[in-house]
Design a protein around this motif. Structure first.
Motif, PDB file in Angstrom:
ATOM      1  N   GLY A 289     -17.614   9.437  14.866  1.00 21.29           N
ATOM      2  CA  GLY A 289     -16.386   9.310  14.674  1.00 21.29           C
ATOM      3  C   GLY A 289     -15.643  10.108  13.130  1.00 21.29           C
ATOM      4  O   GLY A 289     -16.443  10.455  12.386  1.00 21.29           O
ATOM      5  N   PRO A 290     -14.270   9.875  13.107  1.00 21.27           N
ATOM      6  CA  PRO A 290     -13.741  10.463  11.687  1.00 21.27           C
ATOM      7  C   PRO A 290     -14.216   9.778  10.484  1.00 21.27           C
ATOM      8  O   PRO A 290     -14.617   8.485  10.306  1.00 21.27           O
ATOM      9  CB  PRO A 290     -12.319   9.942  11.867  1.00 21.27           C
ATOM     10  N   ARG A 291     -14.488  10.650   9.299  1.00 21.94           N
ATOM     11  CA  ARG A 291     -15.084  10.411   8.142  1.00 21.94           C
ATOM     12  C   ARG A 291     -16.389   9.913   8.298  1.00 21.94           C
ATOM     13  O   ARG A 291     -16.902   8.967   7.451  1.00 21.94           O
ATOM     14  CB  ARG A 291     -14.196   9.177   7.533  1.00 21.94           C
ATOM     15  N   THR A 292     -17.210  10.561   9.054  1.00 20.66           N
ATOM     16  CA  THR A 292     -18.660  10.508   9.197  1.00 20.66           C
ATOM     17  C   THR A 292     -19.435  11.959   9.099  1.00 20.66           C
ATOM     18  O   THR A 292     -18.767  12.737   9.435  1.00 20.66           O
ATOM     19  CB  THR A 292     -19.120   9.624  10.525  1.00 20.66           C
ATOM     20  N   GLY A 293     -20.506  11.857   8.746  1.00 22.10           N
ATOM     21  CA  GLY A 293     -21.385  12.967   8.859  1.00 22.10           C
ATOM     22  C   GLY A 293     -21.239  13.666  10.095  1.00 22.10           C
ATOM     23  O   GLY A 293     -21.203  14.903  10.227  1.00 22.10           O
ATOM     24  N   GLY A 294     -21.311  13.000  11.250  1.00 17.65           N
ATOM     25  CA  GLY A 294     -21.532  13.687  12.551  1.00 17.65           C
ATOM     26  C   GLY A 294     -19.902  14.149  12.839  1.00 17.65           C
ATOM     27  O   GLY A 294     -20.077  15.324  13.497  1.00 17.65           O
ATOM     28  N   TYR A 295     -18.850  13.774  12.638  1.00 12.52           N
ATOM     29  CA  TYR A 295     -17.696  14.035  12.629  1.00 12.52           C
ATOM     30  C   TYR A 295     -17.532  15.464  11.731  1.00 12.52           C
ATOM     31  O   TYR A 295     -17.067  16.454  12.278  1.00 12.52           O
ATOM     32  CB  TYR A 295     -16.714  13.112  12.561  1.00 12.52           C
ATOM     33  N   ASP A 296     -17.946  15.463  10.575  1.00  7.33           N
ATOM     34  CA  ASP A 296     -17.822  16.637   9.792  1.00  7.33           C
ATOM     35  C   ASP A 296     -18.709  17.955  10.386  1.00  7.33           C
ATOM     36  O   ASP A 296     -18.014  19.021  10.421  1.00  7.33           O
ATOM     37  CB  ASP A 296     -18.327  16.402   8.345  1.00  7.33           C
ATOM     38  N   ALA A 297     -19.769  17.614  10.764  1.00 10.77           N
ATOM     39  CA  ALA A 297     -20.691  18.695  11.543  1.00 10.77           C
ATOM     40  C   ALA A 297     -20.095  19.142  12.941  1.00 10.77           C
ATOM     41  O   ALA A 297     -19.867  20.444  12.779  1.00 10.77           O
ATOM     42  CB  ALA A 297     -21.874  18.191  11.737  1.00 10.77           C
ATOM     43  N   PHE A 298     -19.417  18.276  13.681  1.00 20.90           N
ATOM     44  CA  PHE A 298     -18.769  18.698  14.732  1.00 20.90           C
ATOM     45  C   PHE A 298     -17.671  19.663  14.393  1.00 20.90           C
ATOM     46  O   PHE A 298     -17.337  20.505  15.056  1.00 20.90           O
ATOM     47  CB  PHE A 298     -18.417  17.484  15.769  1.00 20.90           C
ATOM     48  N   ALA A 299     -16.686  19.169  13.660  1.00 17.06           N
ATOM     49  CA  ALA A 299     -15.646  19.875  12.990  1.00 17.06           C
ATOM     50  C   ALA A 299     -15.876  21.389  12.607  1.00 17.06           C
ATOM     51  O   ALA A 299     -15.163  22.252  12.838  1.00 17.06           O
ATOM     52  CB  ALA A 299     -14.655  19.027  12.061  1.00 17.06           C
ATOM     53  N   THR A 300     -16.846  21.291  11.649  1.00 16.92           N
ATOM     54  CA  THR A 300     -17.189  22.493  11.022  1.00 16.92           C
ATOM     55  C   THR A 300     -17.855  23.506  12.036  1.00 16.92           C
ATOM     56  O   THR A 300     -17.211  24.782  12.121  1.00 16.92           O
ATOM     57  CB  THR A 300     -18.253  22.181  10.045  1.00 16.92           C
ATOM     58  N   LEU A 301     -18.562  22.891  13.164  1.00 18.12           N
ATOM     59  CA  LEU A 301     -19.018  23.962  13.969  1.00 18.12           C
ATOM     60  C   LEU A 301     -18.113  24.394  14.988  1.00 18.12           C
ATOM     61  O   LEU A 301     -17.816  25.591  15.560  1.00 18.12           O
ATOM     62  CB  LEU A 301     -20.073  23.121  15.200  1.00 18.12           C
ATOM     63  N   THR A 302     -16.787  23.435  15.088  1.00 15.55           N
ATOM     64  CA  THR A 302     -15.703  23.703  15.823  1.00 15.55           C
ATOM     65  C   THR A 302     -14.860  24.792  15.418  1.00 15.55           C
ATOM     66  O   THR A 302     -14.458  25.834  15.946  1.00 15.55           O
ATOM     67  CB  THR A 302     -14.724  22.731  16.168  1.00 15.55           C
ATOM     68  N   PHE A 303     -14.868  24.811  13.949  1.00 15.21           N
ATOM     69  CA  PHE A 303     -14.061  25.886  13.075  1.00 15.21           C
ATOM     70  C   PHE A 303     -14.979  27.171  13.477  1.00 15.21           C
ATOM     71  O   PHE A 303     -14.472  28.310  13.642  1.00 15.21           O
ATOM     72  CB  PHE A 303     -14.188  25.516  11.706  1.00 15.21           C
ATOM     73  N   GLY A 304     -16.380  27.315  13.283  1.00 15.84           N
ATOM     74  CA  GLY A 304     -17.123  28.208  13.394  1.00 15.84           C
ATOM     75  C   GLY A 304     -16.984  28.928  14.835  1.00 15.84           C
ATOM     76  O   GLY A 304     -16.819  30.316  14.810  1.00 15.84           O
ATOM     77  N   ALA A 305     -17.006  27.975  15.677  1.00 15.09           N
ATOM     78  CA  ALA A 305     -16.721  28.789  17.221  1.00 15.09           C
ATOM     79  C   ALA A 305     -15.250  29.128  17.445  1.00 15.09           C
ATOM     80  O   ALA A 305     -15.258  30.034  18.151  1.00 15.09           O
ATOM     81  CB  ALA A 305     -16.943  27.255  18.116  1.00 15.09           C
ATOM     82  N   LEU A 306     -14.371  28.612  16.766  1.00 15.26           N
ATOM     83  CA  LEU A 306     -13.071  29.133  16.903  1.00 15.26           C
ATOM     84  C   LEU A 306     -13.050  30.451  16.291  1.00 15.26           C
ATOM     85  O   LEU A 306     -12.438  31.543  16.755  1.00 15.26           O
ATOM     86  CB  LEU A 306     -12.010  28.152  16.269  1.00 15.26           C
TER      87      LEU A 306
END
Length: 471
Positions: A289-306
């Motif tokens: 969820g938000p403000r967790t390491g898993g969320y940070d990794a998911f959002a960063t990967l989304t930025f890379g994929a975008l």
């Protein structure tokens, strides 16, 4: 200053989240609004489609960013200001809204300055402390002391673009993904110190001009935005708005990705503001969820994929435009010629997305000037409004006004893109027939991105239907 609670989380919501004011319902359905913007872009294409473009002689200018020059006084002043801001971050309060460093870096330097150079031109040369540090460190005397030789080492200039692009991507992730940590004064200050040391070492190894012109991120990014501005300030290109776009971009992967990141970063920020993103992340497994390491990794990967997706989509349409004109170009070379048409779109979206953010949250600097470190023992106490009693005026630009400004800015930016693409394709094609044929693939890309941009901008402002299964 930003609400009743001075906690870090409230500051992040008020300043970093780029929140709009009251929700504004569009007077027209969202679909009609998006399609209407696309129709305007199509009409602009109709107006320029048959227009002949005069032959323009090939320019001998290369995509080399002129390293900023400044007198000793200006260079020293810029480094002193950076030092004071870093000291405020290290020694001052760690309550983010009470420390001047986060607002100065994340709002002024990261958003307001790029907006200004896109209109004025890149005026920042004398005020860039990292360029000043590079010049001071990259002297033959220092190099002889460190490397045992006065001459700089050789390196690949084309590879240097990757460094500036990589640093830019890291800061974007800090701003949009891990902002609850990156905006902490001590973290921002430590990052600035580390980057200043990297600039010093890079200038020692390869020379200050070589380092600043392609690898120093602030110089590269602001000079790229500055191509749109009215004045050149020693930069190549003709004087006038968008005159810097007469100089071609270098056909190298690092340079292409670096320019595309200017577009991707604002699109990614818009994506994070949509209810669809909230619904998506709410459905992630526990611990993501938000403000967790898993969320940070998911959002960063989304930025890379975008980023990769944007490169693939625009690259594919650019190759298609080249093939229609009879050219067999690779993705990098085909996309390089059309990058000038993407830069106005990136700037238009930057202005549309952040204008209200700057006007509202820029007011936070007023009380911070009275107490930049947030300390009760700060010796200089200024009267109102330079004190904690100042309240931010959120209604400086009503949300209804923001809505119409965004529409106008985005549509005008895409019209400018159509005109610039028409000019490039008309000049590069062997004959008018091939030139007109080559414009159709790129027009599809322009119309599609117009609709996507308007849809992203509308999401935080218009009423959304509840997700399936909710009441």
């Amino acid at each position: 200053m930003c609400g009743d609670d001075a906690a870090v989380i409230d500051y992040i919501r008020c300043v970093v989240a780029h929140a709009f004011g009251q929700r504004y319902d569009s007077p027209v359905p969202l679909a009609l609004f998006v399609v209407g913007g696309a129709v305007v872009v199509l009409l602009s294409f109709v107006l320029v489609y048959r227009r002949e473009v005069a032959d323009v002689p090939e320019t001998a200018q290369q995509d080399v960013i002129v390293p900023p020059r400044a007198g000793r006084a200006a260079s020293a002043a810029s480094v002193v200001v950076l030092t004071l801001l870093v000291l405020a971050g290290l020694l001052g309060t760690q309550d983010v809204p009470e420390n001047i460093l986060p607002t100065m870096f994340w709002l002024v330097l990261w958003v307001a300055v790029p907006l200004s150079v896109g209109v004025i031109g890149d005026w920042t040369g004398p005020a860039n402390p990292f360029a000043a540090i590079s010049r001071a460190a990259g002297t033959p005397g220092v190099r002889r002391l460190v490397l045992g030789r006065p001459e700089p080492l050789t390196w690949s200039p084309r590879s240097a673009w990757w460094f500036s692009a990589g640093v830019y991507a890291l800061v974007v992730v800090g701003e949009l993904v891990v902002n609850d940590v990156a905006t902490l004064p001590r973290v921002t200050a430590t990052a600035l110190i580390a980057y200043a040391l990297i600039c010093a070492v890079g200038a020692i190894i390869v020379g200050p001009d070589a380092w600043t012109s392609r690898a120093e991120m602030f110089t590269v990014v602001l000079a790229t935005w500055g191509r749109l501005g009215r004045w050149r300030f020693r930069a190549p290109g003709r004087r006038g708005f968008a005159g810097g776009l007469d100089v071609p971009f270098e056909a190298s992967p690092g340079r292409v990705v670096g320019v595309l990141l200017l577009l991707v970063s604002v699109s990614f920020d818009g994506l994070l503001s949509t209810p669809q993103w909230s619904h998506l992340t709410a459905g992630l497994p526990a611990g993501w969820g938000p403000r967790t390491g898993g969320y940070d990794a998911f959002a960063t990967l989304t930025f890379g994929a975008l980023t990769l997706g944007t490169l693939a989509v625009f690259g594919g349409f650019a190759v298609g435009a080249g093939r229609a004109a009879g050219h067999r170009l690779g993705v990098v070379r085909a996309l390089t010629g059309l990058l000038p048409s993407l830069l106005p779109i990136a700037y238009g979206y930057l202005l549309a997305h952040y204008l209200q953010y700057v006007l509202v949250n820029g007011q936070l600097l007023v009380p911070l000037l009275g107490d930049p470190v947030g300390s009760p023992s700060w010796p200089l106490r200024l009267p109102y409004p330079f004190d904690g009693a100042y309240e931010v005026h959120t209604g400086v630009m009503p949300t209804s006004v923001v809505w119409y400004v965004q529409i106008v800015v985005i549509v005008l930016a895409h019209i400018a893109a159509v005109v610039l693409a028409h000019r490039h394709l008309a000049i590069s094609a062997p004959a008018p027939r091939e030139a007109r044929r080559s414009e159709w693939p790129w027009l599809v890309a322009m119309v599609g991105y117009t609709m996507l941009s308007l849809w992203l901008l509308a999401q935080p402002l218009v009423e959304q239907a509840p997700p399936p299964g909710t009441s």
